[in-house]
Each structure stands twice: as structure tokens, then as C-alpha cells.
Design a protein around this motif. Structure first.
Motif, mmCIF file in Angstrom:
data_model
loop_
_atom_site.group_PDB
_atom_site.id
_atom_site.type_symbol
_atom_site.label_atom_id
_atom_site.label_comp_id
_atom_site.label_asym_id
_atom_site.label_seq_id
_atom_site.Cartn_x
_atom_site.Cartn_y
_atom_site.Cartn_z
ATOM 1 N N ALA A 1 0.453 -1.699 -0.037
ATOM 2 C CA ALA A 1 -0.369 0.008 0.447
ATOM 3 C C ALA A 1 1.056 0.897 0.278
ATOM 4 C CB ALA A 1 -1.377 -0.018 1.061
ATOM 5 N N HIS A 2 2.458 1.112 0.130
ATOM 6 C CA HIS A 2 3.044 2.652 0.551
ATOM 7 C C HIS A 2 2.800 3.351 -0.775
ATOM 8 C CE1 HIS A 2 6.378 5.057 1.198
ATOM 9 N NE2 HIS A 2 6.725 4.728 1.891
ATOM 10 N N PRO A 3 3.006 4.318 -1.027
ATOM 11 C CA PRO A 3 2.607 5.534 -2.365
ATOM 12 C C PRO A 3 3.800 5.314 -3.265
ATOM 13 C CG PRO A 3 2.019 6.647 0.206
ATOM 14 C CD PRO A 3 2.567 5.334 0.367
ATOM 15 N N ILE B 1 -0.954 -2.711 -4.594
ATOM 16 C CA ILE B 1 -2.280 -2.638 -4.668
ATOM 17 C C ILE B 1 -3.374 -0.857 -4.079
ATOM 18 C CG2 ILE B 1 -4.402 -3.320 -2.835
ATOM 19 C CD1 ILE B 1 -2.425 -6.361 -2.549
ATOM 20 N N PRO B 2 -4.068 -0.839 -5.119
ATOM 21 C CA PRO B 2 -4.137 0.823 -4.365
ATOM 22 C C PRO B 2 -5.471 0.466 -3.028
ATOM 23 C CG PRO B 2 -5.784 -0.559 -6.193
ATOM 24 C CD PRO B 2 -4.864 -1.445 -6.125
ATOM 25 N N ARG B 3 -5.508 1.758 -2.113
ATOM 26 C CA ARG B 3 -6.521 2.608 -1.206
ATOM 27 C C ARG B 3 -7.949 1.592 -1.126
ATOM 28 N NH1 ARG B 3 -6.237 7.898 0.842
ATOM 29 N NH2 ARG B 3 -4.239 7.843 1.080
ATOM 30 N N ALA B 4 -8.312 1.713 -1.961
ATOM 31 C CA ALA B 4 -9.528 0.584 -2.613
ATOM 32 C C ALA B 4 -10.205 -0.808 -2.167
ATOM 33 C CB ALA B 4 -10.253 1.467 -3.910
ATOM 34 N N THR B 5 -8.886 -1.110 -2.243
ATOM 35 C CA THR B 5 -8.534 -2.735 -2.280
ATOM 36 C C THR B 5 -8.932 -2.975 -1.055
ATOM 37 O OG1 THR B 5 -7.751 -2.951 -4.034
ATOM 38 C CG2 THR B 5 -7.848 -4.423 -2.912
ATOM 39 N N PHE B 6 -7.660 -1.696 -0.053
ATOM 40 C CA PHE B 6 -7.750 -2.377 1.400
ATOM 41 C C PHE B 6 -9.384 -1.828 2.094
ATOM 42 C CE2 PHE B 6 -3.219 -2.317 0.116
ATOM 43 C CZ PHE B 6 -2.922 -3.364 1.755
ATOM 44 N N LYS B 7 -9.906 -1.162 1.739
ATOM 45 C CA LYS B 7 -11.259 -0.612 1.821
ATOM 46 C C LYS B 7 -12.442 -1.856 1.739
ATOM 47 C CE LYS B 7 -12.577 3.663 2.106
ATOM 48 N NZ LYS B 7 -13.103 4.497 1.061
ATOM 49 N N LEU B 8 -12.245 -2.754 1.189
ATOM 50 C CA LEU B 8 -12.825 -3.616 0.542
ATOM 51 C C LEU B 8 -12.457 -4.544 0.981
ATOM 52 C CD1 LEU B 8 -12.699 -3.412 -3.350
ATOM 53 C CD2 LEU B 8 -14.928 -2.821 -1.450
ATOM 54 N N LEU C 1 -0.630 2.114 8.269
ATOM 55 C CA LEU C 1 0.608 2.325 8.409
ATOM 56 C C LEU C 1 1.381 3.105 7.585
ATOM 57 C CD1 LEU C 1 2.220 -0.191 11.019
ATOM 58 C CD2 LEU C 1 1.102 1.918 11.459
ATOM 59 N N ALA C 2 0.887 2.642 6.210
ATOM 60 C CA ALA C 2 1.919 3.172 4.710
ATOM 61 C C ALA C 2 1.654 4.604 4.958
ATOM 62 C CB ALA C 2 1.684 2.338 3.548
ATOM 63 N N GLU C 3 0.342 5.075 5.230
ATOM 64 C CA GLU C 3 0.423 6.107 4.599
ATOM 65 C C GLU C 3 1.011 7.233 5.758
ATOM 66 O OE1 GLU C 3 -3.906 6.833 4.998
ATOM 67 O OE2 GLU C 3 -4.124 5.875 3.227
ATOM 68 N N GLY C 4 1.902 6.724 6.577
ATOM 69 C CA GLY C 4 2.230 7.556 7.654
ATOM 70 C C GLY C 4 1.644 8.394 8.549
ATOM 71 N N PRO C 5 2.997 9.251 9.238
ATOM 72 C CA PRO C 5 1.465 10.010 10.271
ATOM 73 C C PRO C 5 1.058 11.031 10.045
ATOM 74 C CG PRO C 5 3.940 10.032 10.978
ATOM 75 C CD PRO C 5 3.475 8.523 9.410
ATOM 76 N N ASN C 6 -0.192 11.868 10.128
ATOM 77 C CA ASN C 6 -0.130 13.470 9.799
ATOM 78 C C ASN C 6 0.070 14.386 10.693
ATOM 79 O OD1 ASN C 6 -1.967 12.387 7.621
ATOM 80 N ND2 ASN C 6 -3.415 12.316 8.764
ATOM 81 N N ASP C 7 0.313 15.351 10.140
ATOM 82 C CA ASP C 7 0.947 16.231 11.259
ATOM 83 C C ASP C 7 0.004 17.014 12.064
ATOM 84 O OD1 ASP C 7 2.755 17.108 9.502
ATOM 85 O OD2 ASP C 7 1.786 18.427 8.418
ATOM 86 N N SER C 8 0.577 16.885 13.346
ATOM 87 C CA SER C 8 -0.237 16.985 14.369
ATOM 88 C C SER C 8 -0.236 17.758 15.225
ATOM 89 C CB SER C 8 0.093 15.646 15.108
ATOM 90 O OG SER C 8 -0.985 15.508 16.814
ATOM 91 N N ALA C 9 -1.213 18.355 16.105
ATOM 92 C CA ALA C 9 -1.216 19.836 17.171
ATOM 93 C C ALA C 9 -0.837 19.496 18.043
ATOM 94 C CB ALA C 9 -2.595 20.413 16.510
ATOM 95 N N LEU C 10 -0.954 17.656 18.621
ATOM 96 C CA LEU C 10 -0.963 17.343 20.201
ATOM 97 C C LEU C 10 0.149 18.274 20.601
ATOM 98 C CD1 LEU C 10 -2.953 15.636 21.644
ATOM 99 C CD2 LEU C 10 -2.408 13.462 20.772
#
Length: 445
Positions: free
Chosen positions: A33-35, A40-47, A337-346
Motif C-alpha cells: 500500500a505504500h504510496p 494495491i490501491p487504497r480502495a482494495t484495502f477498504k474492500l 501505517l503506509a500512509e504515515g503519520p499526519n501533522d499533529s497539533a497534539l
């Protein structure tokens, strides 16, 4: 001395190898799933996640819980769901301490409490139990897999109720998270944060984002009780006349009920009516209920389960489908996890505080709680898998489902995805360490 060292190394190996298996599956999902690869596209993981949720997981729960449970077992297993409540209460207390010490931004105070308190009680424990029991030399005996899955499944309904009641309202967007936009004399509330992370939303409970009510993405409770507290705010109060619909005449039963009802009681009722508790009847929950009904009625159990049962061909088919749960769950986790962490204001300090409290401190407290329960004879005598599942409830990272709830409420979506990412990375080490400790402790029980 040499035999003792060999036993210690065997315990460590038995604890680490199952996690290495799961890690390999996760890495495969990450690569697929890594960009950069996008094999395999993201839609496949959703299915795939929908298949797990609607088919594979219910099959697993029904087959293993139905075969294992009896009416006597339900009475003996009472501490499993109770332990979920205890671990959640202790986790929330730790989260409150973390929030006081680390001082996250004010809008993330409740978020810090929830993310520390609620661990993964479903898919990840099932994957760990399945991996531990996969080898023939596992420390829990030949019935390891079936009983382990049964114990984990028996606790899931408590977690589901907590998610759709306590967590749903605790993850309500704070007032300062919204801005007022006035257009044509009509006040409209627009969320500031509209970041989404599809795989995170679909990882454990597909479709939960569509289960919201008209108030899901709004600070509902705060507005309902605003006039009672006497606080001044520019947000409009809830229009209670809407709940009566067309039947709001002066002589209607609903209007009479509202007139007779105290204001506080009426507002509590409105909040209760807006709580989406009706959505708890999802495929895994239905499978659990069916398994309990079939398992507790001997005539039905003999008809469905067993080599000579008339419907054994159906349960065998369901068992084949159930085998896809563990690899599918770990592949989906890898895709997330392949999408990585988003920016966080936490903030880094709060992120580290939540991770340490959830993955290091809470398991230590869990060992004490389970040991005390064992000392007070609250646990099944001699059942090591029972104790192992209880300990796992304190050890797992925050539930991925919390990311979906964050999206449902439009609250701290980026922060949830980033925190879940780092927790699952750190859990590789913490889970290995604590499972080795649990194996060591259980070998002396």
C-alpha cells in the motif's frame, strides 16, 4: 542453572516469534500500500476491511465462541467483560494524569484521556492469540486457539457499547473547534478541521463514519446544557420543538409530556435519543449473540457443531472463511501505517506521554489487577489462556476504531491518525517485552 537459562530463552522465543509473524504480515501490507509502490490501491484495502468486518470476523466469532461456550461458561467468564471496564477506567485515569502533566492544547484534553483509556480489544488480540497458538508447541495446550478467540470475542460487546455511548460523547468537538458563519440571517456551523484518512476510518469498523446523526459533527451536549449552566455563548441553543415533529399542538401527548418534564430531565432525554446506541447490532456483535444462544442451548449446539452434526458442513465452511481474519487484519494495519503519520497539533510531549502510559504503565497495573483477581479466586482455576487474554486487554495500543470515531465527530482526526501510527510502531517492542513477561509469569501459576 543451565536448564533455567534455557527455559527463559524458550519463553522469550515463544513470545517474540508470534509477533515477528504478525510483523511480517504488516510489512507486506505496508509495501503493497505504500504510496511509492501502490501495488494495491487504497480502495482494495477498504474492500478487504469490509470483508473482514462483515464476513471473516463474524465467521471466526461464531465458530470459536459457539463451540467453546456453555451456560456454565457464561457464568465462569464474567470477569472477562468486567476486566474491559476495569482496564478502561484505569486507562482513563492514567490519561487524565497525562493530560495534567503534559498539558496538551485545551481542545485535546478529553482526547488525551480517551486515547489513553481505550485499547484494542478486538482485532489485534485476535491476531496475537491466533499467532501464538499457530505453533504446536505453544504454552497453552491443544485448545489454545479456540478458547483464546472465544475469550476475546466474549469481551467485544462491552467495548462496542462503550464506544457508542461514553467514547461517542467524550469525542464531541469542543466549542472553540467551530466557527460561526452568518449567511442570509441563518446561522450555520462549519467545522474547521476536515482532514480525512480513509484507511484509518475503515480499518476496524467500516461504515462507522456513515452512522452519525445530524448532531454528530457538532458540539451537541455543550449546547443542550448551555442554558442550564448559565454560560454565555454565541452558539444557538438546541430547538427542542423539532423533536415533536408534526405532533406539537397544545393538546398533543408530546407537548404535555414536555410541559410536565423538568428541563434537566428533558435535556438528558434528548442527549440519550441522539446517542447512536442502536448501531451496536453490527455483524460481529450479531455473531457473538448467535454464538452465545447456540452455545448455551445443548440441542442447538449438537445440531450445529461437532463432527456428526447435521449442519457441520456449514460450520466447516465458516471455519475456512475465519482463517482469513489474521492475515487480512495485519495487511490492513500495514496499509494504514503506509500512509504515515499526519501533522499533529497534539505536541510531542503529550504523544510520548500517552504512548508510555498506554504501552508501558498500564500493562504493569494490569499484572497487579489480574494477580489480585487470581488471589481472590475470581478467575478460572488453572486456565492460563484466560489469564493471558485478561493481561492482553491492558497491553494493546489505542483502538484504531478511535480514529473512525474522531472522523465521525470531526474532532482531532489528524491527531488520532498520528498517535495511532506511533503507538503501533512502539507496540512492536512493548508487546514483545510484555508477552515474554506474561509467559514467564503464567508458567509459575
Amino acid at each position: 542453572m543451565d536448564q533455567r537459562m534455557r527455559s527463559a530463552s524458550d519463553n522469550l522465543l515463544s513470545a517474540v516469534v508470534p509477533l515477528l509473524k504478525l510483523l511480517c504480515l504488516t510489512v507486506i501490507g505496508l509495501i503493497l500500500a505504500h504510496p511509492r509502490t501502490q501495488i494495491i490501491p487504497r480502495a482494495t484495502f477498504k474492500l478487504l476491511s469490509k470483508l473482514v468486518f462483515a464476513l471473516f470476523l463474524p465467521c471466526l466469532i461464531f465458530v470459536h465462541l459457539g463451540q467453546s461456550v456453555t451456560l456454565d461458561d457464561v457464568l465462569l467468564w464474567w470477569f472477562v467483560p468486567v476486566n474491559v471496564l476495569i482496564s478502561t477506567a484505569i486507562g482513563c485515569a492514567l490519561g487524565y494524569i497525562v493530560a495534567l502533566i503534559c498539558r496538551p492544547p485545551p481542545q485535546f484534553f478529553r482526547f488525551t484521556v480517551i486515547m489513553t483509556g481505550f485499547g484494542n480489544t478486538g482485532n489485534l488480540p485476535i491476531a496475537i492469540v491466533g499467532s501464538v497458538c499457530h505453533s504446536s508447541d505453544n504454552p497453552f495446550g491443544p485448545g489454545c486457539h479456540r478458547t483464546g478467540i472465544a475469550y476475546v470475542s466474549f469481551a467485544q460487546w462491552v467495548a462496542v457499547i462503550l464506544v457508542y455511548t461514553f467514547v461517542y460523547h467524550m469525542m464531541e468537538p469542543p466549542m472553540e473547534y467551530y466557527e460561526i458563519v452568518s449567511e442570509d440571517n441563518e446561522i450555520v456551523e462549519e467545522p474547521i478541521n476536515n482532514i480525512s484518512m480513509p484507511l484509518l476510518h475503515e480499518a476496524e469498523w467500516p461504515g462507522i463514519v456513515d452512522k452519525g446523526t445530524r448532531h454528530s459533527k457538532k458540539p451537541f451536549i455543550a449546547r443542550v446544557f448551555m442554558s442550564i449552566s448559565g454560560s454565555s455563548n454565541t452558539f444557538p441553543d438546541i430547538d427542542f420543538s423539532e423533536e415533536g415533529g408534526a405532533d406539537v399542538g397544545p393538546s398533543s401527548p408530546k407537548s404535555l409530556r414536555c410541559l410536565a418534564e423538568p428541563k434537566v430531565i428533558r435535556r438528558i432525554r434528548v442527549v440519550a435519543e441522539e446517542t447512536p446506541i442502536r448501531h451496536i447490532l453490527q455483524p460481529p456483535t450479531i455473531a457473538s449473540l448467535l454464538a452465545l444462544i447456540v452455545g448455551m442451548v445443548p440441542v442447538l449446539k449438537d445440531f450445529v457443531f461437532g463432527y456428526d452434526a447435521p449442519l457441520s458442513f456449514i460450520t466447516d465452511s465458516l471455519d475456512i472463511l475465519a482463517g482469513a481474519v489474521v492475515p487480512s487484519v495485519m495487511l490492513i494495519l500495514g496499509g494504514m501505517l503506509a500512509e504515515g503519520p499526519n501533522d499533529s497539533a497534539l505536541g510531542i510531549r503529550t504523544t510520548i506521554g500517552i504512548t508510555i502510559a498506554r504501552l508501558v504503565v498500564l500493562p504493569m497495573i494490569g499484572i497487579v489487577v489480574v494477580a489480585l483477581a487470581d488471589k481472590w479466586h475470581l478467575l478460572i482455576e488453572g486456565d492460563q489462556m484466560y489469564r493471558f487474554v485478561l493481561l492482553l486487554q491492558y497491553t494493546t495500543p489505542s483502538a484504531i476504531l478511535l480514529g473512525a470515531i474522531a472522523s465521525l465527530r470531526n474532532y482531532a482526526v489528524k491527531e488520532a491518525s498520528a498517535l495511532l501510527f506511533w503507538q503501533h510502531i512502539c507496540a512492536v517492542v512493548s508487546l514483545s517485552l510484555y508477552i515474554a513477561i506474561y509467559f514467564k509469569l503464567l508458567s509459575y501459576v
